[in-house]
Design a protein around this motif. Structure first.
Motif, PDB file in Angstrom:
ATOM      1  N   SER A  84     -14.945  -0.199   8.607  1.00 23.99           N
ATOM      2  CA  SER A  84     -16.177  -0.032   9.390  1.00 23.99           C
ATOM      3  C   SER A  84     -15.961   0.886  10.583  1.00 23.99           C
ATOM      4  CB  SER A  84     -16.696  -1.390   9.856  1.00 23.99           C
ATOM      5  OG  SER A  84     -15.917  -1.909  10.920  1.00 23.99           O
ATOM      6  N   GLY A  92     -14.213  -2.915  15.289  1.00 23.47           N
ATOM      7  CA  GLY A  92     -14.070  -3.437  13.939  1.00 23.47           C
ATOM      8  C   GLY A  92     -12.704  -4.061  13.715  1.00 23.47           C
ATOM      9  N   GLY A 129     -12.602  -4.372   8.741  1.00 27.02           N
ATOM     10  CA  GLY A 129     -12.637  -3.890  10.124  1.00 27.02           C
ATOM     11  C   GLY A 129     -12.323  -2.415  10.245  1.00 27.02           C
ATOM     12  N   ARG A 171     -20.838   0.678  10.380  1.00 26.55           N
ATOM     13  CA  ARG A 171     -21.145  -0.724  10.073  1.00 26.55           C
ATOM     14  C   ARG A 171     -22.092  -0.856   8.875  1.00 26.55           C
ATOM     15  NH1 ARG A 171     -16.959  -0.904  13.353  1.00 26.55           N
ATOM     16  NH2 ARG A 171     -17.475  -0.704  15.564  1.00 26.55           N
ATOM     17  N   ALA A 210     -18.653  -6.809  15.642  1.00 29.48           N
ATOM     18  CA  ALA A 210     -18.472  -5.412  16.028  1.00 29.48           C
ATOM     19  C   ALA A 210     -19.769  -4.810  16.568  1.00 29.48           C
ATOM     20  CB  ALA A 210     -17.967  -4.610  14.827  1.00 29.48           C
TER      21      ALA A 210
END
Length: 418
Positions: A75, A347, A72, A80, A127
């Protein structure tokens, strides 16, 4: 200071967004549903105790949840796309390792790697929805992605049963490598970065603690995250016990069991469609409240019929169809709702919500491993009692927490990323 931003790119067409959501979310049911019909064969091949075989599922899910806490923030810092590419590549490698495992311990180890890689894909999907859509539209788009997940789940059960019966469990596990390689190629060729602004401080310990603390204090996050977690707890209970109950206790063939999984997935898809139809008419919170009525009815009926001595395929599956129909509503609403208040930290919020889901599954899996260690003598009760328990928990969350705290109020952007 303005956060560093990715290079501008033309937005992806909505159709491609749905394709990617389906692929990224679909790695999870493929990693579980496809190999469920193979569990009895894996047990026999390694002459392994039930607890160790069960660990191939619980270890996957625990590593899946824990890895999201890393993926998370990464990113949020780098975007991403690089996380998705790394995760899908590792998933492909781990799938090959699963198929070649020489012992149950090696299989558990590769499943841990696979779970960690899977965390990148599923965290990224949640996300992406927050990157591109506002909360209500995000719930509807997530339901479309989860409809795609349902299609993969439809394929997984019958395909897993057929492959195991005709070619053996190693071929069944190797099929996961083919899927993930195709997904990796599509992401590499077609996916465009969705993160609107990278946070250059996202991986600094102080910044991470600040972000986690802000998310953990938000009541809306907890309302939706707990809805997703309890609903997934019910699904996990079914996944972890159903092959044992239907094949070992009730005597179904692997192919028949695969067809049951197909029927379950079709009902789940119907639930995601119902979700999209209800949200514009009654709103997200009321949609969830209506679905919770189906959940409680299905779980309670399943438990009561078992305690009355009615131990049959359809006395379990009939009520469970109500449960899984509602699951198709709770998951898109819960997963999108948990990240909705945090557009600048989607994220991290997605990771924490995913970790809570998998921690719930790991706890349930540990209990099931102990309960089912008695073999066929355990009967149908680990499945039916588990579903009844989760039905009550889901209804409580949907009717109390979501109704009180489910309205999304976006958190103000922290100064560090402005």
């Amino acid at each position: 200071m303005q956060a560093a931003s990715p290079a501008p790119a033309a937005p992806m067409p909505p159709g491609w967004v749905v394709v990617f959501l389906s692929l990224l979310l679909g790695v999870q049911p493929l990693a579980t549903d496809l190999y469920l019909p193979a569990l009895p064969a894996i047990t026999a091949a390694f002459d392994a105790p039930m607890a160790k075989v069960q660990a191939t599922l619980t270890a996957l899910l625990l590593s899946f949840g824990a890895a999201q806490l890393v993926w998370g923030p990464v990113s949020d810092r780098y975007g991403r796309r690089p996380v998705l590419l790394a995760g899908l590549a590792a998933y492909t490698l781990a799938s090959i390792g699963n198929a070649l495992a020489a012992s149950i311990e090696q299989l558990i180890l590769w499943r841990i790697v696979q779970g960690a890689a899977m965390g990148a894909a599923v965290m990224g999907a949640r996300a992406i929805v927050r990157d591109l859509y506002q909360p209500v539209e995000g719930a509807r788009m997530m339901s479309k992605g989860l409809s795609g997940l349902g299609i993969f789940a439809c394929i997984s059960g019958p395909l897993g049963g057929w492959l195991t019966e005709h070619f053996g469990w190693r071929v069944t596990l190797a099929a996961l490598a083919v899927f993930s390689a195709v997904a990796l190629a599509l992401v590499a060729l077609r996916f465009r970065e969705t993160l609107p602004a990278r946070n250059p401080r996202a991986l600094q310990p102080r910044e991470m603690l600040t972000i986690w603390s802000r998310i953990a204090r938000h009541p809306t996050f907890w309302a939706w995250a707990l809805l997703a977690a309890t609903s997934y707890g019910g699904l996990f209970t079914f996944l972890a016990t159903s092959s044992f109950v239907f094949i070992t206790v009730l005597g179904l063939t692997k192919t028949q069991y695969g067809l049951l999984m197909l029927s379950m997935s079709l009902v789940y898809i119907a639930g995601t469609i119902l979700c999209r139809r209800l949200i514009p008419r009654v709103g997200v919170r009321r949609t969830v409240a209506i679905a919770a009525g189906f959940t409680l009815a299905g779980g309670t009926l399943c438990g009561l019929l078992a305690h009355l001595g009615w131990h049959g395929t359809w006395t379990i599956m009939g009520p469970y169809y109500l449960f899984i129909l509602a699951h198709g509503v709770h998951q898109p609403c819960g997963q999108s709702g948990a990240v909705s208040p945090f557009p600048q930290a989607a994220g991290a919020a997605s990771a924490l919500a995913g970790f809570i889901m998998m921690l719930t599954a790991f706890g349930m899996g540990t209990w099931l491993g102990l309960t089912m260690s008695t073999g066929p003598d355990a009967g149908v009760y680990p499945l039916t009692n588990g579903l009844w328990f989760w039905a009550v928990a889901i209804a409580a969350v949907a009717w109390i927490l979501v109704q009180r705290h489910g309205e999304v109020r976006t958190q103000p952007q922290p100064a560090a990323t402005r």
